[in-house]
Design an enzyme around this catalytic site. Structure first.
Site, PDB file in Angstrom:
ATOM      1  N   CYS A 113      74.767 -16.496  -6.304  1.00  0.00           N
ATOM      2  CA  CYS A 113      73.740 -16.052  -7.260  1.00  0.00           C
ATOM      3  C   CYS A 113      74.142 -16.336  -8.704  1.00  0.00           C
ATOM      4  O   CYS A 113      73.311 -16.261  -9.608  1.00  0.00           O
ATOM      5  CB  CYS A 113      73.436 -14.570  -7.072  1.00  0.00           C
ATOM      6  SG  CYS A 113      72.981 -14.147  -5.385  1.00  0.00           S
ATOM      7  N   HIS A 246      69.647 -12.165 -13.432  1.00  0.00           N
ATOM      8  CA  HIS A 246      69.518 -12.448 -12.006  1.00  0.00           C
ATOM      9  C   HIS A 246      68.788 -11.270 -11.371  1.00  0.00           C
ATOM     10  O   HIS A 246      69.083 -10.113 -11.662  1.00  0.00           O
ATOM     11  CB  HIS A 246      70.914 -12.622 -11.388  1.00  0.00           C
ATOM     12  CG  HIS A 246      70.892 -12.643  -9.896  1.00  0.00           C
ATOM     13  ND1 HIS A 246      70.019 -13.449  -9.186  1.00  0.00           N
ATOM     14  CD2 HIS A 246      71.616 -11.952  -8.974  1.00  0.00           C
ATOM     15  CE1 HIS A 246      70.226 -13.254  -7.895  1.00  0.00           C
ATOM     16  NE2 HIS A 246      71.176 -12.352  -7.740  1.00  0.00           N
ATOM     17  N   ASN A 276      65.564 -11.003  -4.067  1.00  0.00           N
ATOM     18  CA  ASN A 276      66.708 -11.738  -4.613  1.00  0.00           C
ATOM     19  C   ASN A 276      66.665 -13.171  -4.072  1.00  0.00           C
ATOM     20  O   ASN A 276      66.910 -13.400  -2.891  1.00  0.00           O
ATOM     21  CB  ASN A 276      67.996 -11.019  -4.190  1.00  0.00           C
ATOM     22  CG  ASN A 276      69.246 -11.708  -4.712  1.00  0.00           C
ATOM     23  OD1 ASN A 276      69.197 -12.841  -5.191  1.00  0.00           O
ATOM     24  ND2 ASN A 276      70.373 -11.016  -4.610  1.00  0.00           N
TER      25      ASN A 276
HETATM   26  N1  COA Z   1      66.134   1.048   4.979  1.00  0.00           N
HETATM   27  C1  COA Z   1      66.448   2.325   5.181  1.00  0.00           C
HETATM   28  N2  COA Z   1      67.712   2.778   5.116  1.00  0.00           N
HETATM   29  C2  COA Z   1      68.684   1.896   4.829  1.00  0.00           C
HETATM   30  C3  COA Z   1      68.416   0.542   4.601  1.00  0.00           C
HETATM   31  C4  COA Z   1      67.074   0.135   4.704  1.00  0.00           C
HETATM   32  N3  COA Z   1      66.694  -1.138   4.501  1.00  0.00           N
HETATM   33  N4  COA Z   1      69.562  -0.090   4.350  1.00  0.00           N
HETATM   34  C5  COA Z   1      70.540   0.829   4.381  1.00  0.00           C
HETATM   35  N5  COA Z   1      70.003   2.039   4.683  1.00  0.00           N
HETATM   36  C6  COA Z   1      70.660   3.305   4.825  1.00  0.00           C
HETATM   37  C7  COA Z   1      72.139   3.188   5.047  1.00  0.00           C
HETATM   38  O1  COA Z   1      72.377   2.970   6.418  1.00  0.00           O
HETATM   39  C8  COA Z   1      72.631   4.541   4.573  1.00  0.00           C
HETATM   40  O2  COA Z   1      72.425   5.464   5.629  1.00  0.00           O
HETATM   41  P1  COA Z   1      73.536   6.581   5.958  1.00  0.00           P
HETATM   42  O3  COA Z   1      73.678   7.386   4.701  1.00  0.00           O
HETATM   43  O4  COA Z   1      72.912   7.321   7.089  1.00  0.00           O
HETATM   44  O5  COA Z   1      74.761   5.806   6.308  1.00  0.00           O
HETATM   45  C9  COA Z   1      71.655   4.917   3.470  1.00  0.00           C
HETATM   46  O6  COA Z   1      70.539   4.039   3.604  1.00  0.00           O
HETATM   47  C10 COA Z   1      72.214   4.810   2.068  1.00  0.00           C
HETATM   48  O7  COA Z   1      72.915   3.625   1.970  1.00  0.00           O
HETATM   49  P2  COA Z   1      73.642   3.264   0.633  1.00  0.00           P
HETATM   50  O8  COA Z   1      74.417   2.026   0.875  1.00  0.00           O
HETATM   51  O9  COA Z   1      74.357   4.434   0.103  1.00  0.00           O
HETATM   52  O10 COA Z   1      72.420   2.985  -0.360  1.00  0.00           O
HETATM   53  P3  COA Z   1      72.466   2.494  -1.833  1.00  0.00           P
HETATM   54  O11 COA Z   1      71.774   3.439  -2.714  1.00  0.00           O
HETATM   55  O12 COA Z   1      73.843   2.032  -2.260  1.00  0.00           O
HETATM   56  O13 COA Z   1      71.566   1.187  -1.778  1.00  0.00           O
HETATM   57  C11 COA Z   1      71.763  -1.187  -1.702  1.00  0.00           C
HETATM   58  C12 COA Z   1      71.938   0.121  -0.956  1.00  0.00           C
HETATM   59  C13 COA Z   1      72.161  -2.322  -0.805  1.00  0.00           C
HETATM   60  C14 COA Z   1      70.289  -1.316  -2.082  1.00  0.00           C
HETATM   61  C15 COA Z   1      72.634  -1.143  -2.978  1.00  0.00           C
HETATM   62  O14 COA Z   1      73.954  -0.806  -2.661  1.00  0.00           O
HETATM   63  C16 COA Z   1      72.609  -2.430  -3.720  1.00  0.00           C
HETATM   64  O15 COA Z   1      71.613  -2.849  -4.243  1.00  0.00           O
HETATM   65  N6  COA Z   1      73.774  -3.102  -3.816  1.00  0.00           N
HETATM   66  C17 COA Z   1      73.866  -4.373  -4.489  1.00  0.00           C
HETATM   67  C18 COA Z   1      73.331  -5.436  -3.573  1.00  0.00           C
HETATM   68  C19 COA Z   1      73.089  -6.706  -4.283  1.00  0.00           C
HETATM   69  O16 COA Z   1      72.459  -6.713  -5.312  1.00  0.00           O
HETATM   70  N7  COA Z   1      73.576  -7.796  -3.712  1.00  0.00           N
HETATM   71  C20 COA Z   1      73.392  -9.100  -4.212  1.00  0.00           C
HETATM   72  C21 COA Z   1      74.169  -9.328  -5.461  1.00  0.00           C
HETATM   73  S1  COA Z   1      73.957 -10.946  -5.967  1.00  0.00           S
END
Ligand code: COA
Length: 319
Positions: A113, A246, A276
């Site tokens: 990215c 981004h 993304n």
């Molecule tokens: N739908 C519903 N629940 C989901 C889910 C989805 N699509 N994906 C994950 N969950 C669940 C998880 O299993 C977790 O459940 P648990 O608490 O029972 O284990 C819960 O949601 C919370 O997960 P968590 O990882 O704490 O959520 P978060 O607030 O950190 O959000 C992301 C997750 C991935 C959205 C976030 O971490 C993020 O945006 N990270 C950066 C990713 C990114 O930008 N990557 C590319 C960079 S170039």
């Protein structure tokens, strides 16, 4: 000699995949996805489309906007993580599809990215060295092919698309400054570990991500890189007209804007409609903001991105 962006273009596949569609595939909800990421829908390429096809559409639009013929190009760089094949590069395939017959150099940049800002910075340096008068820089991705559609933690985040810019040599600088970084110690946080080995895929050929770790690193790195880039020309964040980040997650975008003291009215956001699109997201957002009249001549714009590696960087432009 300096470089200036003289044309932008983008391309989005027709097929729209909404959060409601994803509810039928995995255990998720529109509300969860919107709250955690800001994404409402994303585009999915047709089966017969390749990254070079998306790149070609975006490039043609950028060339037309610039009033430049394909054979005037002296450099073609494609930032992609989802190339057409192992080799030749997507840039070489694109060169042929555009009908460029002048044997100008063409190559891919693989910085995930962060790829578009890497590619743009490289093209600027090449032009500053006086090596060519026109360059094409493209970000093109088909992430739908490297997503595990049973993994709700990743498949809801990404989409397909392409964006392109044409650079022209100029006496006054359009690209004012850039800074690039990488830290390979974090390569395990965001990766597609698979590879072709002995005629078969060895390892997992899908996006694997530690979402929380990526989030934390991204917010700090992106704020720092914008400040570093502006410091090169003694500018302050409040002097910026536009931040074009981004488009990974609205919460990362908002946190970066807050850290820089920029109101969201000065931030271009497309993540809601595109998800993304990795290396394509910045030129896609730039093209949309240029074509709808938000970004105007003379304005100062920062492009910034981060991706697997980690790689990250920023480019400051006077439009
Ligand atoms: N739908 C519903 N629940 C989901 C889910 C989805 N699509 N994906 C994950 N969950 C669940 C998880 O299993 C977790 O459940 P648990 O608490 O029972 O284990 C819960 O949601 C919370 O997960 P968590 O990882 O704490 O959520 P978060 O607030 O950190 O959000 C992301 C997750 C991935 C959205 C976030 O971490 C993020 O945006 N990270 C950066 C990713 C990114 O930008 N990557 C590319 C960079 S170039």
């Amino acid at each position: 000699m300096y470089s200036r962006i003289v044309g932008t273009g983008s391309y989005l596949p027709r097929k729209i995949l909404t959060n409601r569609d994803l509810e039928k595939l995995v255990d998720t909800s529109h509300e969860w996805i919107v709250t955690r990421t800001g994404i409402e829908e994303r585009r999915i390429a047709d089966e017969d489309q390749k990254a070079s096809d998306l790149a070609m559409e975006a490039s043609r639009a950028a060339l037309e906007a610039a009033g430049i013929r394909p054979n005037d190009l002296g450099l073609i760089v494609v930032a992609t993580t989802t190339p057409d094949q192992v080799f030749p590069s997507t840039a070489c395939v694109l060169q042929a599809k555009l009908g460029v017959e002048n044997a100008c150099p063409a190559f891919d940049v693989q910085a995930v990215c962060g790829g578009f800002v890497y590619a743009l910075a490289l093209a600027d340096l090449y032009m500053r060295a006086g090596k060519c008068r026109h360059a094409l820089v493209v970000g093109s991705e088909i992430y739908s092919r490297i997503l595990d559609w049973t993994d709700r933690s990743t498949c809801v985040l990404f989409g397909d698309g392409a964006g392109a810019v044409v650079l022209a040599a100029d006496d006054t600088p359009g690209i004012l400054a850039h800074r690039l970084h990488a830290d390979g110690r974090h390569s395990g946080s965001l990766m597609v570990p698979g590879q072709i080995c002995g005629g078969r895929v060895s390892g997992r050929p899908y996006v694997v991500m530690e979402g929380g770790a990526v989030f934390k690193f991204a917010v700090k790195a992106l704020g720092d890189i914008v400040e570093e880039t502006l410091a090169e020309v003694a500018m302050k964040p409040e002097e910026l007209d536009w931040l074009i980040p981004h488009q990974a997650n609205i919460r990362i975008i908002q946190a970066t804007a807050k850290r820089l003291g920029l109101p969201m009215e000065r931030v271009v956001v497309t993540v809601d409609k595109h998800g993304n699109t990795s290396a394509a997201s910045i030129p896609l957002a730039l093209d949309i903001a240029v074509r709808d009249g938000r970004v105007r001549r003379g304005q100062h714009v920062v492009l910034e991105g981060i991706g697997g590696g980690f790689t990250w960087g920023a480019v400051l432009i006077r439009w």
